[in-house]
Write an enzyme that holds these catalytic residues in place. Structure first.
Site, short mmCIF file in Angstrom:
data_model
loop_
_atom_site.label_atom_id
_atom_site.label_comp_id
_atom_site.label_asym_id
_atom_site.label_seq_id
_atom_site.Cartn_x
_atom_site.Cartn_y
_atom_site.Cartn_z
N LYS A 180 20.16 0.10 -6.77
CA LYS A 180 19.69 0.75 -8.00
C LYS A 180 18.21 0.42 -8.22
O LYS A 180 17.65 -0.46 -7.54
CB LYS A 180 20.53 0.28 -9.19
CG LYS A 180 20.36 -1.19 -9.53
CD LYS A 180 21.41 -1.64 -10.54
CE LYS A 180 21.22 -3.11 -10.86
NZ LYS A 180 22.37 -3.69 -11.56
N ARG B 183 28.84 -4.52 -23.09
CA ARG B 183 27.93 -3.47 -22.63
C ARG B 183 28.87 -2.31 -22.28
O ARG B 183 29.52 -1.80 -23.18
CB ARG B 183 27.13 -4.01 -21.43
CG ARG B 183 25.92 -3.21 -21.13
CD ARG B 183 25.01 -3.90 -20.11
NE ARG B 183 25.54 -3.92 -18.76
CZ ARG B 183 24.85 -4.33 -17.69
NH1 ARG B 183 23.62 -4.77 -17.83
NH2 ARG B 183 25.38 -4.32 -16.49
N TYR C 189 -12.62 -3.82 -19.44
CA TYR C 189 -12.32 -3.35 -20.80
C TYR C 189 -12.18 -4.51 -21.78
O TYR C 189 -11.57 -5.52 -21.46
CB TYR C 189 -10.99 -2.58 -20.82
CG TYR C 189 -11.02 -1.23 -20.15
CD1 TYR C 189 -11.97 -0.28 -20.49
CD2 TYR C 189 -10.06 -0.90 -19.22
CE1 TYR C 189 -11.95 0.98 -19.89
CE2 TYR C 189 -10.03 0.34 -18.62
CZ TYR C 189 -10.98 1.28 -18.97
OH TYR C 189 -10.96 2.51 -18.38
N MET D 62 -5.73 0.79 -15.62
CA MET D 62 -4.65 1.68 -15.20
C MET D 62 -4.55 1.73 -13.68
O MET D 62 -3.46 1.67 -13.11
CB MET D 62 -4.91 3.09 -15.76
CG MET D 62 -3.75 4.04 -15.58
SD MET D 62 -4.11 5.67 -16.26
CE MET D 62 -3.80 5.42 -18.00
C1 LIG Z 1 22.76 -4.87 -10.97
C2 LIG Z 1 24.19 -5.19 -10.93
C3 LIG Z 1 24.70 -6.10 -9.99
C4 LIG Z 1 23.81 -6.90 -9.06
O1 LIG Z 1 23.25 -7.99 -9.78
P1 LIG Z 1 22.27 -9.04 -9.07
O2 LIG Z 1 22.07 -10.08 -10.13
O3 LIG Z 1 21.02 -8.32 -8.75
O4 LIG Z 1 22.96 -9.55 -7.86
C5 LIG Z 1 26.07 -6.26 -9.95
N1 LIG Z 1 26.89 -5.59 -10.79
C6 LIG Z 1 26.42 -4.73 -11.73
C7 LIG Z 1 27.37 -4.05 -12.64
C8 LIG Z 1 25.06 -4.52 -11.84
O5 LIG Z 1 24.61 -3.68 -12.78
#
Ligand SMILES: *Cc1c(COP(=O)(O)O)cnc(C)c1O
Length: 383
Positions: free
Chosen positions: A38, A137, A276, A324
């Site tokens: 991700k 969550r 700046y 930037m």
């Molecule tokens: C991002 C995520 C992980 C991985 O977590 P790390 O701390 O990067 O190993 C595992 N499970 C879920 C649901 C996540 O969102």
């Protein structure tokens, strides 16, 4: 062919990624390893990482947050399993089927709609139930479980949920793991309830990197590491807990280096302002190097007058505000710096190193955010 010369690029070490994968597979001890790509593979570059993972034995499964990330992974040629961790818009649910994803479900209306879609395609759809154990969550409470069981019974192509998972709230940031144990107890109780409701999952999963490294009992049938794949510890506390357990620090190594070049050199007299806001003023004659990196690239403005880069194996302090697209560094004491000299923002140069953790400390954040903010527009080179 002439090699392209970039002024701003990220290098990814294929060999380091392979060694990290081997470490994870060993830690997982035969369990399924689903690595997280991700956030553009934690800023490393989704397409590049997915392509490298294809060549790594032991990883047949990735996790992503969004439909868009899943589509990008498929477009990059990933043909193996994908678990979709995040939410999907009702209107986009067909993409779950089209892209052959395994959605993590925490909403009944979504599960019903997936059930209807699977009736249409007459193909088994693998779903995962996210259980609410205390992170508050995404997650299904125990009171809602019977209603989910009812939906699974109505739609034959859903079958039983393939997986059940949870996510720890307080496992990285502390050496006190009482809350993690409380969540684990909740998880095991809820999985038993699923069994009674005849929706027993085939695989249970709870372990992010910190849990996988520190707690064998969180590993169940599948583990979901993210940051460790890229070579980072989830936190100082995780590393400390690992050492207290007798571990040795040879598990992971960072695979990413971030580089740039000097694009202008200038000599300033004493009492000159830099950048700046006139936030830095020289106290003596100063040699400055300008480099085309800024907050657009993910170099936090909080790093103004606070961070360092590496030039010729030495630390050069950043002077004035990070702009930037540009910033200035002080190279008065570094001999022989030339135009287009290589600069290291994250990584090693000779015996000096600047880590994502150093940047995170200077920018008052965590390594995860420093990495995730690296602009997707920066070229990624696999070395
Ligand atoms: C991002 C995520 C992980 C991985 O977590 P790390 O701390 O990067 O190993 C595992 N499970 C879920 C649901 C996540 O969102």
């Amino acid at each position: 062919m002439k090699k392209p010369v970039h002024l701003n690029w990220i290098e990814l070490s294929r060999a380091a990624l392979r060694r990290n994968v081997a470490s994870l597979v060993k830690l997982a001890g035969g369990r399924i390893v689903a690595v997280s790509v991700k956030a553009n593979a934690y800023g490393h570059g989704l397409a590049e990482v997915v392509t490298m993972l294809h060549e790594c034995p032991g990883v047949g499964y990735i996790t992503v947050h969004s439909i868009e990330e899943a589509a990008a992974a498929r477009a990059a040629g990933w043909v193996r399993q994908i678990m979709l961790l995040g939410p999907v818009a009702h209107a986009s649910l067909e993409a779950v089927i089209d892209l052959d994803l395994e959605p993590v479900v925490f909403d009944r209306t979504i599960l019903k709609k997936l059930g209807r879609l699977s009736n249409r395609t007459k193909k088994r759809l693998k779903t995962h139930l996210k259980l609410e154990t205390g992170t508050h969550r995404q997650g299904v409470t125990d009171k809602e479980l019977p209603l989910f069981a009812e939906i699974y019974r109505q739609y034959p192509y859903l079958g039983r949920p393939y997986g059940a998972g949870m996510h720890f709230a307080n496992i990285e940031d502390t050496t006190n793991h009482a809350y993690a144990q409380y969540q684990l107890d909740n998880f095991e109780r809820m999985v038993k309830l699923m069994q009674q409701l005849k929706i027993k999952p085939a695989v249970r999963h709870t372990a992010s990197s910190a849990a996988l490294i520190l707690f064998e009992k969180t590993r169940f049938e599948l583990v979901r590491p993210g940051i460790s794949l890229y070579g980072y510890w989830p936190s100082k506390e995780t590393y400390l807990s690992y050492l207290l357990q007798g571990g040795r620090n040879n598990l992971f190594e960072p695979i990413l280096s971030w580089k740039s070049r000097v694009t202008q050199l200038k000599q300033l007299p004493a009492d000159s302002f830099v950048g700046y806001g006139c936030s830095f003023r020289t106290t003596s004659p100063t040699r400055l190097a300008v480099t085309p990196i800024g907050y657009y690239d993910g170099y936090d403005r909080e790093l103004s007058n606070r961070s360092y880069v590496l030039i010729k194996g030495k630390r050069a302090p950043v002077r004035g505000r990070v702009c930037m697209n540009l910033m200035m560094t002080d190279i008065t004491d570094i001999r022989g710096v030339r135009l287009e000299e290589e600069i290291t923002l994250i990584g090693r140069d000779g015996s000096e190193v600047i880590t994502a953790e150093d940047i995170a400390d200077w920018a008052k954040t965590i390594n995860y955010e420093v990495l995730a903010r690296l602009s997707p527009a920066i070229p990624r080179l696999v070395v």
